[in-house]
Design a protein around this motif. Sequence first.
Motif, PDB file in Angstrom:
ATOM      1  N   ALA A 101      20.635   0.387  -6.539  1.00 20.82           N
ATOM      2  CA  ALA A 101      21.066   0.669  -7.915  1.00 20.82           C
ATOM      3  C   ALA A 101      19.978   0.215  -8.887  1.00 20.82           C
ATOM      4  CB  ALA A 101      22.388  -0.035  -8.222  1.00 20.82           C
ATOM      5  N   LEU A 102      19.361  -0.931  -8.583  1.00 20.25           N
ATOM      6  CA  LEU A 102      18.272  -1.440  -9.426  1.00 20.25           C
ATOM      7  C   LEU A 102      16.971  -0.705  -9.128  1.00 20.25           C
ATOM      8  CD1 LEU A 102      17.738  -3.536 -11.634  1.00 20.25           C
ATOM      9  CD2 LEU A 102      17.115  -5.168  -9.853  1.00 20.25           C
ATOM     10  N   ASP A 103      16.793  -0.230  -7.892  1.00 24.64           N
ATOM     11  CA  ASP A 103      15.631   0.601  -7.562  1.00 24.64           C
ATOM     12  C   ASP A 103      15.615   1.861  -8.424  1.00 24.64           C
ATOM     13  OD1 ASP A 103      14.220  -0.782  -5.522  1.00 24.64           O
ATOM     14  OD2 ASP A 103      15.698  -0.176  -4.043  1.00 24.64           O
ATOM     15  N   ASN A 104      16.790   2.421  -8.673  1.00 16.67           N
ATOM     16  CA  ASN A 104      16.893   3.687  -9.401  1.00 16.67           C
ATOM     17  C   ASN A 104      17.041   3.518 -10.910  1.00 16.67           C
ATOM     18  OD1 ASN A 104      16.781   5.906  -7.435  1.00 16.67           O
ATOM     19  ND2 ASN A 104      18.586   4.963  -6.539  1.00 16.67           N
ATOM     20  N   ALA A 105      17.092   2.283 -11.373  1.00 17.55           N
ATOM     21  CA  ALA A 105      17.243   2.029 -12.811  1.00 17.55           C
ATOM     22  C   ALA A 105      15.907   2.201 -13.523  1.00 17.55           C
ATOM     23  CB  ALA A 105      17.787   0.626 -13.035  1.00 17.55           C
ATOM     24  N   LEU A 106      15.961   2.683 -14.750  1.00 18.02           N
ATOM     25  CA  LEU A 106      14.736   2.916 -15.525  1.00 18.02           C
ATOM     26  C   LEU A 106      13.977   1.619 -15.755  1.00 18.02           C
ATOM     27  CD1 LEU A 106      13.017   4.989 -17.096  1.00 18.02           C
ATOM     28  CD2 LEU A 106      14.384   4.441 -19.118  1.00 18.02           C
ATOM     29  N   GLN A 107      14.700   0.549 -16.012  1.00 16.68           N
ATOM     30  CA  GLN A 107      14.062  -0.754 -16.253  1.00 16.68           C
ATOM     31  C   GLN A 107      14.331  -1.691 -15.080  1.00 16.68           C
ATOM     32  OE1 GLN A 107      15.905  -1.414 -20.157  1.00 16.68           O
ATOM     33  NE2 GLN A 107      13.901  -1.090 -21.095  1.00 16.68           N
ATOM     34  N   GLY A 108      14.117  -1.160 -13.880  1.00 15.88           N
ATOM     35  CA  GLY A 108      14.420  -1.906 -12.671  1.00 15.88           C
ATOM     36  C   GLY A 108      13.190  -2.363 -11.923  1.00 15.88           C
ATOM     37  N   VAL A 109      13.280  -2.318 -10.604  1.00 18.34           N
ATOM     38  CA  VAL A 109      12.255  -2.849  -9.701  1.00 18.34           C
ATOM     39  C   VAL A 109      10.880  -2.238  -9.971  1.00 18.34           C
ATOM     40  CG1 VAL A 109      11.543  -3.044  -7.285  1.00 18.34           C
ATOM     41  CG2 VAL A 109      13.958  -3.310  -7.914  1.00 18.34           C
ATOM     42  N   ASN A 110      10.822  -0.929 -10.052  1.00 17.89           N
ATOM     43  CA  ASN A 110       9.525  -0.253 -10.160  1.00 17.89           C
ATOM     44  C   ASN A 110       8.916  -0.381 -11.543  1.00 17.89           C
ATOM     45  OD1 ASN A 110       9.421   0.884  -7.386  1.00 17.89           O
ATOM     46  ND2 ASN A 110      11.327   1.819  -8.072  1.00 17.89           N
ATOM     47  N   ASP A 111       9.767  -0.475 -12.545  1.00 19.38           N
ATOM     48  CA  ASP A 111       9.269  -0.743 -13.898  1.00 19.38           C
ATOM     49  C   ASP A 111       8.616  -2.117 -13.947  1.00 19.38           C
ATOM     50  OD1 ASP A 111       9.126  -0.043 -16.780  1.00 19.38           O
ATOM     51  OD2 ASP A 111      10.460  -1.767 -16.996  1.00 19.38           O
ATOM     52  N   MET A 112       9.203  -3.070 -13.208  1.00 17.84           N
ATOM     53  CA  MET A 112       8.651  -4.427 -13.174  1.00 17.84           C
ATOM     54  C   MET A 112       7.270  -4.432 -12.518  1.00 17.84           C
ATOM     55  SD  MET A 112       9.591  -7.397 -14.243  1.00 17.84           S
ATOM     56  CE  MET A 112       9.224  -9.158 -14.052  1.00 17.84           C
ATOM     57  N   ILE A 113       7.101  -3.639 -11.459  1.00 14.68           N
ATOM     58  CA  ILE A 113       5.784  -3.544 -10.820  1.00 14.68           C
ATOM     59  C   ILE A 113       4.776  -2.943 -11.802  1.00 14.68           C
ATOM     60  CG2 ILE A 113       4.447  -2.537  -8.930  1.00 14.68           C
ATOM     61  CD1 ILE A 113       7.025  -2.460  -7.280  1.00 14.68           C
ATOM     62  N   CYS A 114       5.182  -1.881 -12.490  1.00 15.89           N
ATOM     63  CA  CYS A 114       4.294  -1.238 -13.473  1.00 15.89           C
ATOM     64  C   CYS A 114       3.882  -2.224 -14.560  1.00 15.89           C
ATOM     65  CB  CYS A 114       4.991  -0.036 -14.098  1.00 15.89           C
ATOM     66  SG  CYS A 114       5.129   1.397 -13.016  1.00 15.89           S
ATOM     67  N   ASN A 115       4.832  -3.011 -15.033  1.00 13.90           N
ATOM     68  CA  ASN A 115       4.521  -3.991 -16.073  1.00 13.90           C
ATOM     69  C   ASN A 115       3.569  -5.065 -15.555  1.00 13.90           C
ATOM     70  OD1 ASN A 115       6.195  -2.609 -17.786  1.00 13.90           O
ATOM     71  ND2 ASN A 115       7.941  -3.962 -17.504  1.00 13.90           N
ATOM     72  N   THR A 116       3.766  -5.466 -14.309  1.00 15.60           N
ATOM     73  CA  THR A 116       2.885  -6.466 -13.697  1.00 15.60           C
ATOM     74  C   THR A 116       1.453  -5.943 -13.615  1.00 15.60           C
ATOM     75  OG1 THR A 116       4.714  -7.361 -12.391  1.00 15.60           O
ATOM     76  CG2 THR A 116       2.488  -7.879 -11.644  1.00 15.60           C
ATOM     77  N   LEU A 117       1.327  -4.643 -13.354  1.00 16.23           N
ATOM     78  CA  LEU A 117       0.000  -4.016 -13.246  1.00 16.23           C
ATOM     79  C   LEU A 117      -0.496  -3.484 -14.590  1.00 16.23           C
ATOM     80  CD1 LEU A 117       0.483  -2.049  -9.887  1.00 16.23           C
ATOM     81  CD2 LEU A 117      -0.597  -4.288 -10.227  1.00 16.23           C
ATOM     82  N   GLU A 118       0.301  -3.701 -15.643  1.00 13.26           N
ATOM     83  CA  GLU A 118      -0.063  -3.295 -17.010  1.00 13.26           C
ATOM     84  C   GLU A 118      -0.288  -1.789 -17.123  1.00 13.26           C
ATOM     85  OE1 GLU A 118      -3.374  -5.746 -18.237  1.00 13.26           O
ATOM     86  OE2 GLU A 118      -2.509  -7.511 -17.272  1.00 13.26           O
ATOM     87  N   LEU A 119       0.581  -1.014 -16.472  1.00 16.58           N
ATOM     88  CA  LEU A 119       0.462   0.441 -16.513  1.00 16.58           C
ATOM     89  C   LEU A 119       1.118   1.007 -17.765  1.00 16.58           C
ATOM     90  CD1 LEU A 119       1.262   1.355 -12.788  1.00 16.58           C
ATOM     91  CD2 LEU A 119      -0.948   0.776 -13.830  1.00 16.58           C
ATOM     92  N   LYS A 120       0.585   2.108 -18.258  1.00 21.26           N
ATOM     93  CA  LYS A 120       1.085   2.785 -19.452  1.00 21.26           C
ATOM     94  C   LYS A 120       1.626   4.170 -19.060  1.00 21.26           C
ATOM     95  CE  LYS A 120      -0.895  -0.657 -21.634  1.00 21.26           C
ATOM     96  NZ  LYS A 120      -0.111  -1.808 -22.111  1.00 21.26           N
ATOM     97  N   ASN A 121       2.283   4.823 -20.031  1.00 24.32           N
ATOM     98  CA  ASN A 121       2.790   6.191 -19.848  1.00 24.32           C
ATOM     99  C   ASN A 121       3.644   6.314 -18.588  1.00 24.32           C
ATOM    100  OD1 ASN A 121       1.227   6.931 -22.132  1.00 24.32           O
ATOM    101  ND2 ASN A 121      -0.558   7.218 -20.831  1.00 24.32           N
ATOM    102  N   LYS A 122       4.599   5.426 -18.443  1.00 23.08           N
ATOM    103  CA  LYS A 122       5.411   5.355 -17.225  1.00 23.08           C
ATOM    104  C   LYS A 122       6.449   6.476 -17.164  1.00 23.08           C
ATOM    105  CE  LYS A 122       6.510   1.262 -18.539  1.00 23.08           C
ATOM    106  NZ  LYS A 122       7.132  -0.078 -18.655  1.00 23.08           N
ATOM    107  N   GLN A 123       6.629   7.018 -15.950  1.00 23.17           N
ATOM    108  CA  GLN A 123       7.641   8.050 -15.704  1.00 23.17           C
ATOM    109  C   GLN A 123       8.253   7.833 -14.327  1.00 23.17           C
ATOM    110  OE1 GLN A 123       5.415  11.743 -16.128  1.00 23.17           O
ATOM    111  NE2 GLN A 123       6.108  11.978 -18.230  1.00 23.17           N
TER     112      GLN A 123
END
Length: 364
Positions: A101-123
């Motif tokens: 459920a958190l894997d599929n959330a917009l501000q979940g697991v993968n968003d956290m990885i993106c933020n850790t890597l300082e990625l922009k333009n997330k989809q």
Amino acid sequence: MIVQDVINHLEELAPLAYAEDFDNVGLLVGDKNAILTGVLVTLDTLEAIVDEAINKKCNLIVSFHPIIFKGLKKLTGKNYVERVVMKAIKNDIAIYSMHTALDNALQGVNDMICNTLELKNKQILIPQNATIKKLTTYVPKDEAQQLRSELFAVGAGTIGNYSNCSFNVEGYGTFNGNETSNPTKGSKGAMHTEAETKIAITFPKHLESKIIQTLFKAHSYEEVAYEIMTLENKNQHIGIGMVGELDDSMSELDFLKFLKDKMNTESIRHSSLLNKKVKKIAVLGGSGSFAIEATKHAGADVFITADLKYHDFFTAENKILLADVGHYESEQFTKNLLVAYLTKKITNFAIILSETNTNPVKYF
């Protein structure tokens, strides 16, 4: 405050309706009405975690991974799963799991990885299917605005960056109530024609029960005519994996060094280097081999995930750099995400980050 109050906040972040079918999420152990004494957040629920909860006087463990994944037919303590469940029950500790459920959330697991890597333009990498529904109903013309407002208030009519979205057509409805009817318009036993508005409005599937309750409460008719259908439209805000971009391109080796540092991992297993710059990055926490083709289709230069097998690396086919950072490592920041979220939602109650490292994989 009771256990259910915390669950309500967690399901705003990651509604359980979007967990994968194979998963086992929600309240796995304990009483949802128990008075809350403390919340301990962890990636995995092990015996050491239950001991930590006891020592810190927490009677709710919020765990990313579910301790109960398959059915338990006995509780004899023969394995770690049974021992955890038995110890939690004995000490009146509830266990709640979020997982996919958190894997599929917009501000979940993968968003956290993106933020850790300082990625922009997330989809979202792989939008989840059948998550959008549409309600069509018919209401007296002079009541249409009120009904729309009531439906908007509970979450209907939100499409991406827009809210209060609906489509309305005016026409005439006809009906003839029998002798046991109690019509709010017209009279029983008499044919009646009413100026009505047809309202069409979309909503996320996890709100269906609330939408129907609101419709029946706000609608004046004794018998409410309505239709609900599931749409095939892609939902760009719910789904697994994520794609983002670095501010500046890097060489593959520089990126792997950057990745190793940011993800705090001792080693990265990767496919053949392609001797090109990387900028577009795809991420999927946990086991993500199933998404390799999707990352190619998204035009990613690198795919960061875990649990890749020998033959999975061949599927890179010199089109993408695959980087396996480790299962625990890919999800390690999830508990920090949950603590930060709950701390904002529950300002008068301590949310405790577990100090126990639950990674079962060791490196020599």
